[in-house]
Design an enzyme around this catalytic site. Structure first.
Site: not given
Length: 521
Positions: A255-260, A263, A294, A410
């Site tokens: 459902i979500s991707t990020g740098k770190e 999810v 996560k 952040d």
């Protein structure tokens, strides 16, 4: 009666003479009237005529010879053989067309010879076929290959050609490109007289080798680490164990991707598990119907420049120096779990921690029916809702600083969700305590992001970053401009750092208006 024939006269057919249209032989044949009227004599004469007219016809032992002239269409077997032969010819012609279409001018050709239907009496399908290997032409080689003699040159005078000739070396370099790795695309130069200089060939060769080594490193890294939406085998095994244990029913997708981190959404199982609290007591927890998994990426590229959030955090400072770099990633997941627990105990809307297993953190899902709650930057709010969201965010920042003893570090519209008419905070893995050497700097940056967002959103009551900083921290920093304001923040951080180093206590020395000093847990 019929006159008897002469003793030396031999009867013979009229077509045995040299000219079939000449005058017939007047030799008379003497026979009785009964012999003339006999059917057996007529059959014998017919056979003699046929043998004399077609002496080259030889019977085929294997079966009747099929031609287009003498066809007995009354036999079904004969018709079937004729149709099959015609179909096989068309099939072979189609195979030849496919071969030509697929091969084209390629250096590597394929053949359908094993699939052709060739009959023993049908030679049309194979009489024109020639092996392609016998006629293959190398476009990079001269039509008449010339060998370079031992002396290193050929020709005389102005026509002399050495082995270092530009044209000869260019063609050789073009042919050597075929030795590169298959993954390195060199193109197809058939029909073109390509020549590569030594400088260009050496550059391509070095690039091909470097690309081959890089692809090998990437393949090795993907086998042992998570990248983008993929998970490595160890992470996949941990997820399988959660599903097999009944903690999770099924994992639906990303459902979500990020740098770190990445999810995933999952449906919770019906298992009630035990958790150990800080006071060595156990309590039962029910897994929520929808969960968010996560998975922190196990690549170190994104964490090399972010170690200051852990290295200078007093909760993890002693453990940081003793761990190898890969265990730091697990510490990130552990840190987010502890921060979320503090926020949940303070009543701040945030995901509920379900389980932590190495670098995998299972939390409650903020959303409904696999649809995550939108970020504050993506949702369109009315003026009343925007004003409500601002005051709620201000209240959460104060709670986070005073009750949870944390600074988000952040905070922006990208890490705040809008769900059920209120703001939810997420992504607190980098959150630090105010006693962090850069804690006040992180807080001032959060205040700037929040103030700019709500001021652009049309909230007239929104404070600027300096006023918001004083309202959240309780400090009374009076400065006319931003440069002096940040200088005072750095001075406070320096004073706090000196105090910690001298006394060895994690006591906040920030003076506030009547608030008690903040101690670490």
């Amino acid at each position: 009666g019929v006159a008897a024939a002469a003793p030396d006269a031999r009867p013979g057919p009229a077509w045995q003479s040299k000219c079939p249209w000449g005058a017939p032989n007047t030799t008379s044949i003497s026979c009785s009237l009964a012999d003339v009227m006999s059917e057996q004599l007529a059959k014998e004469l017919q056979l003699e005529e046929e043998n004399a007219a077609f002496p080259e016809v030889v019977a085929v032992a294997e079966g009747p010879f099929i031609t287009g002239e003498n066809i007995d269409t009354s036999s079904d077997l004969m018709l079937a053989q004729m149709l099959q032969m015609e179909f096989d010819r068309e099939y072979d012609a189609q195979l030849r067309r496919e071969e030509k279409k697929i091969n084209g001018d390629s250096k590597v050709s394929i053949s359908f010879e094993n699939y052709r239907k060739v009959h023993p009496y049908d030679s049309d399908s194979s009489e024109d076929e020639v092996d392609w290997q016998d006629t293959r032409h190398d476009p990079y080689r001269a039509d008449k290959p010339t060998t370079t003699p031992r002396r290193g040159f050929i020709g005389k005078g102005k026509d002399i050609t050495t082995k270092h000739d530009e044209v000869v070396c260019g063609r050789k370099n073009t042919a050597r490109m075929e030795n590169f790795a298959p993954e390195f695309q060199v193109g197809d130069g058939i029909g073109m007289d390509l020549k590569l200089s030594n400088q260009v060939f050496n550059a391509l060769k070095q690039h091909a080798y470097s690309e081959e080594r890089r692809s090998a490193r990437l393949h090795e890294k993907k086998e042992h680490s998570t990248a983008e939406k993929a998970v490595d085998p160890k992470t996949r095994l941990l997820l399988y164990k959660m599903v097999n244990a009944g903690m999770l029913e099924t994992i639906t997708g990303c459902i979500s991707t990020g740098k770190e981190s990445v999810v995933f959404h999952a449906y919770g199982g019906n298992v009630i598990y035990l958790t150990f609290c800080m006071r060595s007591a156990t309590e039962d927890k029910v897994i929520p119907p929808e969960c968010a998994i996560k998975v922190f990426k196990t690549t170190l590229n994104e964490f090399k420049n972010r170690d200051k959030y852990i290295k200078d955090d007093y909760r993890f400072k002693d453990r940081f120096s003793k761990l190898n770099p890969r265990k730091i990633i697990r510490m990130w997941a552990e840190k987010e779990m502890h921060n979320l627990t503090r926020m949940q105990n303070a009543g701040i809307p945030c995901p509920q921690v379900v389980l932590l297993k190495k670098h995998i953190l299972v939390m409650s899902f903020i959303g409904k029916d696999q649809i995550p709650a939108p970020k504050l930057k993506d949702v369109t709010l009315s003026s009343e809702d925007m004003k409500k969201a601002y005051y709620q965010t201000l209240n959460m920042m104060q709670q986070l600083y005073k009750e949870c003893n944390l600074v988000h570090a952040d905070l922006s519209e990208y890490n705040m969700l809008w769900h059920d008419g209120k703001v939810w905070l997420i992504d607190v893995s980098q959150s630090v305590e105010p006693t962090h050497p850069h804690g006040l700097e992180f807080l001032f940056r959060d205040c700037r992001n929040v103030a700019q967002f709500f001021q652009k959103g049309g909230v007239a009551e929104a404070l600027n970053e300096r006023e918001l900083f004083n309202a959240v921290s309780g400090l009374n920093i009076t400065a006319d401009n931003e440069v002096d304001f940040q200088a005072e923040i750095e001075a406070l951080e320096k004073m706090n750092e000196d105090h910690v180093q001298n006394h060895g206590k994690k006591l906040s020395t920030f003076s506030s208006d009547g608030d008690p000093p903040i101690f670490d847990e």
